[in-house]
Design a protein around this motif. Sequence first.
Motif, PDB file in Angstrom:
ATOM      1  N   CYS A 108      13.737 -59.843 -31.290  1.00 20.87           N
ATOM      2  CA  CYS A 108      12.900 -59.336 -30.201  1.00 20.87           C
ATOM      3  C   CYS A 108      11.558 -58.820 -30.714  1.00 20.87           C
ATOM      4  N   TYR A 109      11.552 -58.235 -31.898  1.00 19.41           N
ATOM      5  CA  TYR A 109      10.336 -57.621 -32.432  1.00 19.41           C
ATOM      6  C   TYR A 109       9.693 -58.450 -33.543  1.00 19.41           C
ATOM      7  N   GLU A 110      10.270 -59.584 -33.884  1.00 17.08           N
ATOM      8  CA  GLU A 110       9.656 -60.427 -34.913  1.00 17.08           C
ATOM      9  C   GLU A 110       8.370 -61.051 -34.378  1.00 17.08           C
ATOM     10  N   GLY A 119       5.791 -54.099 -40.669  1.00 18.68           N
ATOM     11  CA  GLY A 119       6.369 -52.931 -41.326  1.00 18.68           C
ATOM     12  C   GLY A 119       5.711 -51.646 -40.900  1.00 18.68           C
ATOM     13  N   GLU A 120       5.692 -51.400 -39.606  1.00 19.42           N
ATOM     14  CA  GLU A 120       5.105 -50.187 -39.054  1.00 19.42           C
ATOM     15  C   GLU A 120       6.198 -49.335 -38.429  1.00 19.42           C
ATOM     16  N   GLU A 121       5.964 -48.043 -38.443  1.00 24.89           N
ATOM     17  CA  GLU A 121       6.979 -47.090 -37.972  1.00 24.89           C
ATOM     18  C   GLU A 121       7.388 -47.362 -36.532  1.00 24.89           C
ATOM     19  N   GLU A 122       6.435 -47.649 -35.660  1.00 25.77           N
ATOM     20  CA  GLU A 122       6.728 -47.825 -34.246  1.00 25.77           C
ATOM     21  C   GLU A 122       7.694 -48.979 -34.013  1.00 25.77           C
ATOM     22  N   TYR A 123       7.432 -50.134 -34.622  1.00 26.03           N
ATOM     23  CA  TYR A 123       8.267 -51.314 -34.391  1.00 26.03           C
ATOM     24  C   TYR A 123       9.657 -51.139 -34.997  1.00 26.03           C
ATOM     25  N   LEU A 124       9.723 -50.573 -36.183  1.00 27.22           N
ATOM     26  CA  LEU A 124      11.016 -50.432 -36.847  1.00 27.22           C
ATOM     27  C   LEU A 124      11.916 -49.442 -36.112  1.00 27.22           C
ATOM     28  N   LEU A 138       9.949 -40.181 -41.699  1.00 30.67           N
ATOM     29  CA  LEU A 138       9.437 -39.977 -43.059  1.00 30.67           C
ATOM     30  C   LEU A 138      10.273 -40.729 -44.076  1.00 30.67           C
ATOM     31  N   TYR A 139      11.587 -40.647 -43.924  1.00 26.83           N
ATOM     32  CA  TYR A 139      12.482 -41.345 -44.848  1.00 26.83           C
ATOM     33  C   TYR A 139      12.327 -42.854 -44.706  1.00 26.83           C
ATOM     34  N   LEU A 140      12.214 -43.323 -43.473  1.00 23.92           N
ATOM     35  CA  LEU A 140      12.071 -44.756 -43.212  1.00 23.92           C
ATOM     36  C   LEU A 140      10.836 -45.329 -43.897  1.00 23.92           C
ATOM     37  N   MET A 141       9.674 -44.726 -43.665  1.00 23.66           N
ATOM     38  CA  MET A 141       8.449 -45.265 -44.232  1.00 23.66           C
ATOM     39  C   MET A 141       8.378 -45.048 -45.737  1.00 23.66           C
ATOM     40  N   SER A 142       9.045 -44.006 -46.235  1.00 28.89           N
ATOM     41  CA  SER A 142       9.105 -43.830 -47.683  1.00 28.89           C
ATOM     42  C   SER A 142       9.846 -44.987 -48.336  1.00 28.89           C
ATOM     43  N   GLU A 143      10.965 -45.393 -47.730  1.00 28.70           N
ATOM     44  CA  GLU A 143      11.717 -46.532 -48.259  1.00 28.70           C
ATOM     45  C   GLU A 143      10.896 -47.820 -48.188  1.00 28.70           C
ATOM     46  N   VAL A 144      10.244 -48.031 -47.055  1.00 30.30           N
ATOM     47  CA  VAL A 144       9.481 -49.269 -46.866  1.00 30.30           C
ATOM     48  C   VAL A 144       8.305 -49.331 -47.840  1.00 30.30           C
ATOM     49  N   ARG A 145       7.566 -48.237 -47.986  1.00 33.54           N
ATOM     50  CA  ARG A 145       6.390 -48.250 -48.872  1.00 33.54           C
ATOM     51  C   ARG A 145       6.787 -48.416 -50.332  1.00 33.54           C
ATOM     52  N   ASP A 168      10.273 -58.688 -49.869  1.00 35.00           N
ATOM     53  CA  ASP A 168       9.774 -59.967 -50.386  1.00 35.00           C
ATOM     54  C   ASP A 168       8.403 -60.335 -49.839  1.00 35.00           C
ATOM     55  N   PHE A 169       7.967 -59.665 -48.773  1.00 40.25           N
ATOM     56  CA  PHE A 169       6.675 -59.997 -48.166  1.00 40.25           C
ATOM     57  C   PHE A 169       6.014 -58.687 -47.768  1.00 40.25           C
ATOM     58  N   PRO A 170       4.986 -58.243 -48.511  1.00 41.94           N
ATOM     59  CA  PRO A 170       4.346 -56.956 -48.191  1.00 41.94           C
ATOM     60  C   PRO A 170       3.782 -56.954 -46.773  1.00 41.94           C
ATOM     61  N   GLY A 171       4.029 -55.870 -46.055  1.00 35.90           N
ATOM     62  CA  GLY A 171       3.561 -55.741 -44.688  1.00 35.90           C
ATOM     63  C   GLY A 171       4.539 -56.202 -43.646  1.00 35.90           C
ATOM     64  N   ARG A 172       5.604 -56.900 -44.068  1.00 36.67           N
ATOM     65  CA  ARG A 172       6.604 -57.402 -43.133  1.00 36.67           C
ATOM     66  C   ARG A 172       8.014 -57.019 -43.606  1.00 36.67           C
ATOM     67  N   ILE A 173       8.943 -57.020 -42.666  1.00 34.10           N
ATOM     68  CA  ILE A 173      10.341 -56.757 -42.953  1.00 34.10           C
ATOM     69  C   ILE A 173      11.152 -57.957 -42.470  1.00 34.10           C
ATOM     70  N   GLN A 174      11.926 -58.554 -43.384  1.00 37.02           N
ATOM     71  CA  GLN A 174      12.766 -59.691 -43.033  1.00 37.02           C
ATOM     72  C   GLN A 174      14.107 -59.199 -42.490  1.00 37.02           C
ATOM     73  N   LEU A 175      14.913 -60.132 -41.972  1.00 33.43           N
ATOM     74  CA  LEU A 175      16.180 -59.752 -41.358  1.00 33.43           C
ATOM     75  C   LEU A 175      17.111 -59.091 -42.363  1.00 33.43           C
ATOM     76  N   TYR A 176      17.228 -59.658 -43.575  1.00 28.54           N
ATOM     77  CA  TYR A 176      18.124 -59.060 -44.574  1.00 28.54           C
ATOM     78  C   TYR A 176      17.593 -57.712 -45.055  1.00 28.54           C
TER      79      TYR A 176
END
Length: 292
Positions: A108-110, A119-124, A138-145, A168-176
């Motif tokens: 839905c959000y891809e 890889g933004e807080e709002e979408y995740l 804070l914890y979420l974005m710390s892990e992502v960054r 594997d792709f900076p700025g994006r989050i894959q399904l896995y």
Amino acid sequence: MAIRERTFPRSRESFTWADLRHLARSLGFQDSLFQKHIPREYDKGEGLDDHVLLFLIDVKTFDASLHRTVNMQGAEYNNKVLKKAHRLLRARQISFEELHDARVAFFCYEEDDMVGILGEEEYLIKALKMCKRIVSPLYLMSEVRWGWARFLFGVGGLLGEVRRLEVDFPGRIQLYEFLDLFRISRCEDSIESERSSDIFDFEAMLQTDDEKKMGMLDREYQQSMYKPRKTKALVFKKPLESSVVDKDVRREKGVGARRWGRSLMSSVEKSNRSVARARCGGGEVCGAARRE
């Protein structure tokens, strides 16, 4: 609705055929994904052991049914999704129902380019909300960054801490990678929002229930960052009362070694005198050699 019949696999060490059908259906594949491609020597018993399932994924046994079939991703991508789902199911960190909801929320959000969620807080947070999950922003974005930093610069986690989120792709989050966020998130029902006792706290009154829960999780995360790490105290073991080596034997060996050393020194001195005689042409050394 069939996906909601069972929550977790029956065992942590193996997956039954029913578990494998649930796994395939939760990820959008056909029920016969695994049994259709498994070699005959493994198509026995009630299911597959964990090491056998991972081995079959590594040797690309299921690639024919994974490569650009139910989604526009290749077999390598979907193999990573299978391995991540297997690991989380085995650790009881995600259920079959949540795995299905995570796949639907992710699609839905891809983005339209099919390269993952921004890889933004709002979408995740919204995607996790669809899965009835909540996490500290804070914890979420710390892990992502830190995942992006590891990908770009090869650095580890904060203060040497090894984080398990790999990107594997900076700025994006894959399904896995999105599935890995279930490891750090919590069920909404397991958290109760704090109620302010101050009737003049208008800011708290205007906050939604989710905002209160995330604020509470942020404070818990910040407090955990300042907690001192536990260190193991040094323990000095007492020496053994009875030595394994016999003292008499060691004493005899020491005496024999000293006796052999003295005989060796006398042999060396005799050899030096013989060399001096051979080279003697006069002088003090020659006189000393003659006197000897």
